[in-house]
Design an enzyme around this catalytic site. Structure first.
Site, PDB file in Angstrom:
ATOM      1  N   ARG A  27      25.010  13.069   9.575  1.00 35.62           N
ATOM      2  CA  ARG A  27      24.176  14.264   9.611  1.00 35.62           C
ATOM      3  C   ARG A  27      22.803  13.989   8.993  1.00 35.62           C
ATOM      4  O   ARG A  27      22.219  14.860   8.346  1.00 35.62           O
ATOM      5  CB  ARG A  27      24.870  15.420   8.884  1.00 35.62           C
ATOM      6  CG  ARG A  27      24.768  16.765   9.603  1.00 35.62           C
ATOM      7  CD  ARG A  27      25.440  17.878   8.810  1.00 35.62           C
ATOM      8  NE  ARG A  27      26.876  17.902   9.004  1.00 35.62           N
ATOM      9  CZ  ARG A  27      27.761  18.284   8.087  1.00 35.62           C
ATOM     10  NH1 ARG A  27      27.356  18.662   6.904  1.00 35.62           N
ATOM     11  NH2 ARG A  27      29.052  18.287   8.353  1.00 35.62           N
ATOM     12  N   ARG A  31      19.328  20.049   8.150  1.00 35.84           N
ATOM     13  CA  ARG A  31      18.641  21.150   7.475  1.00 35.84           C
ATOM     14  C   ARG A  31      18.092  20.810   6.098  1.00 35.84           C
ATOM     15  O   ARG A  31      17.296  21.567   5.554  1.00 35.84           O
ATOM     16  CB  ARG A  31      19.588  22.357   7.368  1.00 35.84           C
ATOM     17  CG  ARG A  31      19.843  23.034   8.704  1.00 35.84           C
ATOM     18  CD  ARG A  31      20.837  24.178   8.568  1.00 35.84           C
ATOM     19  NE  ARG A  31      22.191  23.687   8.342  1.00 35.84           N
ATOM     20  CZ  ARG A  31      23.239  24.485   8.148  1.00 35.84           C
ATOM     21  NH1 ARG A  31      23.071  25.798   8.123  1.00 35.84           N
ATOM     22  NH2 ARG A  31      24.443  23.963   7.967  1.00 35.84           N
ATOM     23  N   ARG A  40      13.409  23.078  14.320  1.00 38.11           N
ATOM     24  CA  ARG A  40      14.475  23.966  14.797  1.00 38.11           C
ATOM     25  C   ARG A  40      13.955  25.382  15.013  1.00 38.11           C
ATOM     26  O   ARG A  40      14.313  26.043  16.005  1.00 38.11           O
ATOM     27  CB  ARG A  40      15.644  23.977  13.816  1.00 38.11           C
ATOM     28  CG  ARG A  40      16.745  24.945  14.237  1.00 38.11           C
ATOM     29  CD  ARG A  40      18.015  24.781  13.462  1.00 38.11           C
ATOM     30  NE  ARG A  40      18.963  25.838  13.776  1.00 38.11           N
ATOM     31  CZ  ARG A  40      20.199  25.880  13.327  1.00 38.11           C
ATOM     32  NH1 ARG A  40      20.655  24.918  12.548  1.00 38.11           N
ATOM     33  NH2 ARG A  40      20.987  26.875  13.633  1.00 38.11           N
ATOM     34  N   ASP A  78      25.864  17.518  19.180  1.00 45.55           N
ATOM     35  CA  ASP A  78      26.984  18.170  18.504  1.00 45.55           C
ATOM     36  C   ASP A  78      28.275  17.722  19.160  1.00 45.55           C
ATOM     37  O   ASP A  78      28.299  17.455  20.369  1.00 45.55           O
ATOM     38  CB  ASP A  78      26.848  19.696  18.598  1.00 45.55           C
ATOM     39  CG  ASP A  78      27.805  20.406  17.662  1.00 45.55           C
ATOM     40  OD1 ASP A  78      28.927  20.752  18.100  1.00 45.55           O
ATOM     41  OD2 ASP A  78      27.466  20.615  16.496  1.00 45.55           O
ATOM     42  N   TYR A 155      39.071  23.152  17.689  1.00 48.02           N
ATOM     43  CA  TYR A 155      38.032  24.144  17.945  1.00 48.02           C
ATOM     44  C   TYR A 155      38.337  24.939  19.223  1.00 48.02           C
ATOM     45  O   TYR A 155      38.120  26.144  19.285  1.00 48.02           O
ATOM     46  CB  TYR A 155      36.672  23.464  18.095  1.00 48.02           C
ATOM     47  CG  TYR A 155      36.023  23.048  16.805  1.00 48.02           C
ATOM     48  CD1 TYR A 155      35.366  23.976  15.996  1.00 48.02           C
ATOM     49  CD2 TYR A 155      36.054  21.722  16.388  1.00 48.02           C
ATOM     50  CE1 TYR A 155      34.745  23.593  14.820  1.00 48.02           C
ATOM     51  CE2 TYR A 155      35.437  21.329  15.202  1.00 48.02           C
ATOM     52  CZ  TYR A 155      34.790  22.271  14.420  1.00 48.02           C
ATOM     53  OH  TYR A 155      34.189  21.883  13.251  1.00 48.02           O
TER      54      TYR A 155
END
Length: 355
Positions: A27, A31, A40, A78, A155
């Site tokens: 990652r 952020r 973003r 992703d 998921y």
């Protein structure tokens, strides 16, 4: 294709001599970087960021531009792009993460599940890989990736992350035929997906088994590891034997011996596993990647440097260690703390290398 200037990461995967321990972060484009947050916001949403090759290229290169000591780039995307291509309706809710509009909650929906037209439905990913490779211009290798079949299945059945996995485990134990169908379809899809990433320019690929550690001891091999082994075998049969493959099961430290027999070139190790013990278990048959606790980056430089040295000391001398975090970097990490970690890895690790 442009030759790779810094190939220390790839050399390590091949157990070749290097002057220092290579490092990248799970990652690493995210952020915690102000430049990422700005891009973003401009893109509009996380999915818009993923689906636009220019934006995906921009954010993939941001950490490399900020941190010259990084030894690899990883595709910005992703793991849930594959089930999204299957028509499950991926969307992201602020503060809650990814969700599906159409989770697999009944038998009819599961029986209808099929391999998507990967080249068409996920073409934006391969466009991003090509764009990133061009922009890198041989600076460092590019890592492609996908979620493991078991992790994607969790998921797809639960409809979101962060659950207790009760729905999928109930299905696993009461309707194993349905779980097997989901896993087989997903395995074929991921095999094609990673192959297309390699064709587009990925220099190595990684399979993220984020929820493999949620399985019982007796179910891990049959419902997670075996399907990752099939993907590795499929890629080899497709002609990608020379492309390095990494698997990472979070919470999977107790199964390292089994993982080392998967055909992968490296195993990701989380921070709950002792790296030195992991090396003894795999007996240097396979490279290891990890395993700094991401939370240490929330502290201060002295603690970070000490923790980095502990990881490097734990592995010791040798050419088959890729430094990484034990999981993805947290969004609250001060960017300057990453610089501190990278500097310590580069300077301190040289003592453990001959080259």
């Amino acid at each position: 294709m442009t030759p790779i200037t810094n190939d220390v990461f790839l050399k390590t995967l091949k157990k070749e001599s290097t002057p220092y321990t290579p490092v990248w972060m799970m990652r690493q484009a995210g952020r915690y970087l102000p430049e990422y947050r700005k891009t973003r916001k401009h893109a509009g949403s996380f999915l818009d960021l993923c689906k636009n090759a220019d934006f995906a290229t921009e954010v993939t290169l941001q950490p490399l531009d900020r941190y010259p000591l990084l030894d690899a780039a990883i595709l910005f995307s992703d793991i849930l792009t594959v089930p999204d291509a299957m028509g499950l309706g991926l969307h992201f809710v602020d503060g809650e993460g990814p969700k599906f509009h159409y989770p697999l909650i009944d038998e009819q929906a599961i029986q209808k599940l099929d391999v998507p037209n990967v080249e068409e439905d996920l073409g934006y990913v391969f466009n991003a890989v090509r764009s990133i490779k061009t922009a890198l211009n041989g600076r460092v290798p590019l890592i492609g990736f996908a979620g493991s079949p078991w992790t994607l299945a969790t998921y797809m059945v639960e409809g979101q992350g962060g659950t207790g996995f009760l729905n999928i485990k109930k299905m696993l134990y009461s309707r194993p035929d349905l779980i097997q169908h989901i896993l087989k379809v997903t395995t074929e899809s991921v095999s094609i997906y990673l192959a297309k990433q390699i064709e587009a320019g990925a220099d190595a690929v990684m399979i993220f088994d984020s929820w493999g550690g949620a399985l019982s001891h007796h179910e891990y091999e049959s419902h997670s590891l075996n399907y990752m082994k099939v993907i590795i075998s499929n890629l080899n049969l497709m002609g990608f034997e020379d492309t390095p493959k990494i698997i990472f099961t979070k919470g999977g430290g107790q199964w390292l011996d089994l993982q080392s027999q998967s055909g992968a070139d490296a195993l990701g190790i989380d921070w709950q596993t002792d790296l030195g013990n992991a090396r003894k278990v795999v007996n240097d048959k396979i490279a290891l990647q990890g395993n700094l606790d991401p939370a240490i980056l929330l502290s201060e430089p002295k603690a970070i440097r000490s923790a980095v040295r502990n990881v490097l000391d734990s592995y010791g001398h040798g050419e088959s260690h890729i430094f990484n975090l034990g999981h993805g970097i947290t969004q609250f990490t001060p960017p300057e703390n990453v610089e501190c970690m990278l500097d310590e890895v580069r300077s301190y690790s040289k003592k453990y290398h001959k080259a």
